[in-house]
Design a protein around this motif. Structure first.
Motif, PDB file in Angstrom:
ATOM      1  N   ASP A  48      31.854  52.459  74.385  1.00 44.94           N
ATOM      2  CA  ASP A  48      30.408  53.339  74.287  1.00 44.94           C
ATOM      3  C   ASP A  48      30.636  54.938  74.712  1.00 44.94           C
ATOM      4  O   ASP A  48      30.498  56.063  73.915  1.00 44.94           O
ATOM      5  CB  ASP A  48      29.204  52.848  74.674  1.00 44.94           C
ATOM      6  N   ARG A  49      30.994  54.807  75.851  1.00 48.24           N
ATOM      7  CA  ARG A  49      31.033  56.126  76.674  1.00 48.24           C
ATOM      8  C   ARG A  49      32.384  56.867  76.252  1.00 48.24           C
ATOM      9  O   ARG A  49      32.365  58.139  75.957  1.00 48.24           O
ATOM     10  CB  ARG A  49      31.404  55.891  78.255  1.00 48.24           C
ATOM     11  N   LEU A  50      33.409  56.477  75.650  1.00 49.61           N
ATOM     12  CA  LEU A  50      34.594  56.960  75.392  1.00 49.61           C
ATOM     13  C   LEU A  50      34.164  57.522  73.820  1.00 49.61           C
ATOM     14  O   LEU A  50      34.339  58.500  73.554  1.00 49.61           O
ATOM     15  CB  LEU A  50      35.735  56.075  75.141  1.00 49.61           C
ATOM     16  N   GLU A  51      33.497  56.888  73.005  1.00 48.05           N
ATOM     17  CA  GLU A  51      33.137  57.106  71.661  1.00 48.05           C
ATOM     18  C   GLU A  51      32.217  58.254  71.855  1.00 48.05           C
ATOM     19  O   GLU A  51      32.314  59.214  71.251  1.00 48.05           O
ATOM     20  CB  GLU A  51      32.329  55.982  71.198  1.00 48.05           C
ATOM     21  N   ARG A  52      31.241  58.266  72.956  1.00 54.29           N
ATOM     22  CA  ARG A  52      30.273  59.618  73.002  1.00 54.29           C
ATOM     23  C   ARG A  52      31.192  60.695  73.522  1.00 54.29           C
ATOM     24  O   ARG A  52      30.757  61.895  73.070  1.00 54.29           O
ATOM     25  CB  ARG A  52      29.294  59.218  74.114  1.00 54.29           C
ATOM     26  N   LEU A  53      32.163  60.564  74.262  1.00 52.10           N
ATOM     27  CA  LEU A  53      32.944  61.714  74.809  1.00 52.10           C
ATOM     28  C   LEU A  53      33.571  62.188  73.406  1.00 52.10           C
ATOM     29  O   LEU A  53      33.747  63.270  73.162  1.00 52.10           O
ATOM     30  CB  LEU A  53      33.967  61.235  75.708  1.00 52.10           C
ATOM     31  N   GLY A  54      33.888  61.446  72.699  1.00 57.10           N
ATOM     32  CA  GLY A  54      34.982  61.682  71.358  1.00 57.10           C
ATOM     33  C   GLY A  54      34.050  62.586  70.303  1.00 57.10           C
ATOM     34  O   GLY A  54      34.276  63.540  69.742  1.00 57.10           O
ATOM     35  N   MET A  55      32.636  62.036  70.230  1.00 49.87           N
ATOM     36  CA  MET A  55      31.876  62.687  69.333  1.00 49.87           C
ATOM     37  C   MET A  55      31.417  64.202  69.907  1.00 49.87           C
ATOM     38  O   MET A  55      31.298  64.813  69.175  1.00 49.87           O
ATOM     39  CB  MET A  55      30.580  61.943  69.412  1.00 49.87           C
ATOM     40  N   SER A  56      31.283  64.089  71.108  1.00 46.87           N
ATOM     41  CA  SER A  56      30.945  65.312  71.786  1.00 46.87           C
ATOM     42  C   SER A  56      32.195  66.392  71.699  1.00 46.87           C
ATOM     43  O   SER A  56      32.229  67.877  71.901  1.00 46.87           O
ATOM     44  CB  SER A  56      30.574  65.421  73.257  1.00 46.87           C
ATOM     45  N   GLY A  57      33.531  66.019  71.346  1.00 47.21           N
ATOM     46  CA  GLY A  57      34.729  66.940  71.294  1.00 47.21           C
ATOM     47  C   GLY A  57      35.393  67.059  72.404  1.00 47.21           C
ATOM     48  O   GLY A  57      36.233  67.679  72.742  1.00 47.21           O
ATOM     49  N   SER A  58      34.866  66.266  73.522  1.00 48.24           N
ATOM     50  CA  SER A  58      35.255  66.556  74.718  1.00 48.24           C
ATOM     51  C   SER A  58      36.293  65.341  75.426  1.00 48.24           C
ATOM     52  O   SER A  58      35.930  64.223  74.938  1.00 48.24           O
ATOM     53  CB  SER A  58      34.066  66.688  75.952  1.00 48.24           C
TER      54      SER A  58
END
Length: 87
Positions: A48-58
């Motif tokens: 989930d944390r990796l997915e959120r990073l990806g969503m943020s573009g970071s």
């Protein structure tokens, strides 16, 4: 789970090495679904944390999260193998 997880982890590594936040998000989302089905919560949380990073573009911090995810997978595999051998 054991057969698919190495490919999921490889997809995450590939996305990270390519610097592709969108691919990281997609790979993390797919893997999170698998981990949730099995009930490995720490792995699911890391996905989930990796997915959120990806969503943020970071991708900042993604390598460390992926290393933790690798370690959690190895621990989960060990525990599940022990349980399987007891049955």
């Amino acid at each position: 789970f054991f057969a698919d997880s190495p490919e999921h982890l490889a997809s995450l590594r590939r996305a990270l090495n390519e610097g592709n936040a969108q691919a990281l998000r997609q790979a993390a989302h797919r893997f999170r679904s698998s981990t949730e089905n099995l009930g490995v919560r720490r792995m699911s949380s890391l996905c989930d944390r990796l997915e959120r990073l990806g969503m943020s573009g970071s991708l900042e911090g993604a390598r460390e999260l992926l290393e933790r995810l690798d370690a959690e997978f190895e621990q989960a595999r060990s525990i599940l193998n022990e349980e399987k051998s007891r049955s």
